[in-house]
Design a protein around this motif. Structure first.
Motif, PDB file in Angstrom:
ATOM      1  N   ARG A  45       0.830  -1.204   0.000  1.00  0.00           N
ATOM      2  CA  ARG A  45       0.000   0.000   0.000  1.00  0.00           C
ATOM      3  C   ARG A  45       0.872   1.265   0.000  1.00  0.00           C
ATOM      4  O   ARG A  45       0.636   2.199  -0.770  1.00  0.00           O
ATOM      5  CB  ARG A  45      -0.916  -0.003   1.228  1.00  0.00           C
ATOM      6  N   GLU A 105      -7.487   8.829  -6.500  1.00  0.00           N
ATOM      7  CA  GLU A 105      -8.849   9.254  -6.172  1.00  0.00           C
ATOM      8  C   GLU A 105      -9.580   9.761  -7.408  1.00  0.00           C
ATOM      9  O   GLU A 105     -10.781   9.529  -7.578  1.00  0.00           O
ATOM     10  CB  GLU A 105      -8.819  10.331  -5.088  1.00  0.00           C
ATOM     11  N   ASP A 116     -10.589   3.777  -4.103  1.00  0.00           N
ATOM     12  CA  ASP A 116     -10.748   4.046  -2.673  1.00  0.00           C
ATOM     13  C   ASP A 116      -9.391   3.888  -1.990  1.00  0.00           C
ATOM     14  O   ASP A 116      -8.866   2.782  -1.870  1.00  0.00           O
ATOM     15  CB  ASP A 116     -11.755   3.058  -2.077  1.00  0.00           C
ATOM     16  N   VAL A 117      -8.799   4.997  -1.552  1.00  0.00           N
ATOM     17  CA  VAL A 117      -7.456   4.968  -0.969  1.00  0.00           C
ATOM     18  C   VAL A 117      -7.488   5.053   0.554  1.00  0.00           C
ATOM     19  O   VAL A 117      -6.454   5.284   1.185  1.00  0.00           O
ATOM     20  CB  VAL A 117      -6.592   6.119  -1.531  1.00  0.00           C
ATOM     21  N   SER A 118      -8.653   4.848   1.148  1.00  0.00           N
ATOM     22  CA  SER A 118      -8.744   4.903   2.604  1.00  0.00           C
ATOM     23  C   SER A 118      -7.934   3.771   3.225  1.00  0.00           C
ATOM     24  O   SER A 118      -7.810   2.685   2.659  1.00  0.00           O
ATOM     25  CB  SER A 118     -10.203   4.810   3.050  1.00  0.00           C
ATOM     26  N   GLU A 119      -7.381   4.031   4.401  1.00  0.00           N
ATOM     27  CA  GLU A 119      -6.505   3.069   5.067  1.00  0.00           C
ATOM     28  C   GLU A 119      -7.238   1.792   5.460  1.00  0.00           C
ATOM     29  O   GLU A 119      -6.627   0.735   5.594  1.00  0.00           O
ATOM     30  CB  GLU A 119      -5.884   3.713   6.318  1.00  0.00           C
ATOM     31  N   ASP A 120      -8.547   1.884   5.664  1.00  0.00           N
ATOM     32  CA  ASP A 120      -9.305   0.716   6.113  1.00  0.00           C
ATOM     33  C   ASP A 120      -9.994  -0.015   4.962  1.00  0.00           C
ATOM     34  O   ASP A 120     -10.929  -0.783   5.176  1.00  0.00           O
ATOM     35  CB  ASP A 120     -10.338   1.128   7.163  1.00  0.00           C
ATOM     36  N   ASN A 121      -9.537   0.226   3.731  1.00  0.00           N
ATOM     37  CA  ASN A 121     -10.112  -0.461   2.578  1.00  0.00           C
ATOM     38  C   ASN A 121      -9.433  -1.819   2.399  1.00  0.00           C
ATOM     39  O   ASN A 121      -8.312  -1.895   1.890  1.00  0.00           O
ATOM     40  CB  ASN A 121      -9.936   0.382   1.313  1.00  0.00           C
ATOM     41  N   ARG A 155      -1.908   9.692  -3.984  1.00  0.00           N
ATOM     42  CA  ARG A 155      -3.296   9.480  -3.576  1.00  0.00           C
ATOM     43  C   ARG A 155      -4.281  10.288  -4.426  1.00  0.00           C
ATOM     44  O   ARG A 155      -5.351   9.795  -4.790  1.00  0.00           O
ATOM     45  CB  ARG A 155      -3.470   9.857  -2.103  1.00  0.00           C
TER      46      ARG A 155
END
Length: 204
Positions: free
Chosen positions: A14, A27, A32-37, A23
């Motif tokens: 990542r 986007e 979806d570049v969120s850390e919790d994806n 990022r």
């Protein structure tokens, strides 16, 4: 970014992936570049589903730096290495020598687990002496070269020895051969081969 046990270091991947593209650019492409994806790198897994072709192109460029290079590469599926592989027949003059060139990898898997034959491949190795053995899983350590799950065929040298035995000896021969063919899988591969060696020596 990956280990010899097929595990991907997702956090490292990542970090490098985001550093390579940025990022903001990802986007804009709808990634979806969120850390919790947790689904970001599912494209690298053997799932029987369709993924966004943009993600495929991004990963190809990230790993190869060039789409042209990717399409020119001839990727070969070689879970057991290039070969030749070892003959595991103690009756053969080429015992434990890399002389086996015939390998068949059945392309079949569990109905519930598509592509299982890729993640857990089975190889059937056959030497010119007629000895044929199978094993599953990829080569991860040097010891794996001596591993077999099942003896598919003992070959002509063993058959000739069998027909020189008396009726009582033949029954013992069959029982021992069967046990060595598909049992003792819990043994260290070298110890299992020693049992096979001792069996052959007892027939001389």
């Amino acid at each position: 970014m990956a280990t010899t046990y097929d595990w991907v270091h997702k956090e490292d991947l990542r970090r490098r992936f985001f550093s390579y593209y940025g990022r903001e650019f990802l986007e804009v492409l709808g990634i979806d570049v969120s850390e919790d994806n947790p689904l970001l790198f599912e494209v690298l897994q053997l799932f029987p589903r369709v993924f966004d072709p943009v993600m495929h192109l991004l990963m190809i460029r990230f790993l190869n730096h060039s789409l042209e290079k990717f399409w020119k590469n001839n990727f070969l599926y070689q879970p057991f290495g290039k070969g030749p592989w070892l003959c595991l027949n103690p009756a053969c003059e080429n015992y434990l020598q890399p002389v086996v060139t015939k390998l068949v990898i059945p392309e079949k898997g569990h109905r519930e687990v598509p592509y299982a034959y890729l993640e857990h491949p089975q190889g059937i190795f056959e030497c010119n002496c007629g000895f044929k053995y199978s094993r599953s899983g990829t080569y991860r350590t040097e010891l794996d070269m001596y591993q077999f799950d099942r003896i598919e065929s003992y070959g002509q040298l063993w058959e000739e020895k069998y027909f020189t035995c008396g009726e009582t000896q033949r029954q013992k021969f069959q029982d021992t051969a069967f046990k060595l063919s598909c049992s003792y899988s819990w043994l260290n591969p070298r110890n299992r081969l020693r049992k096979l060696e001792a069996f052959w020596q007892s027939l001389k």
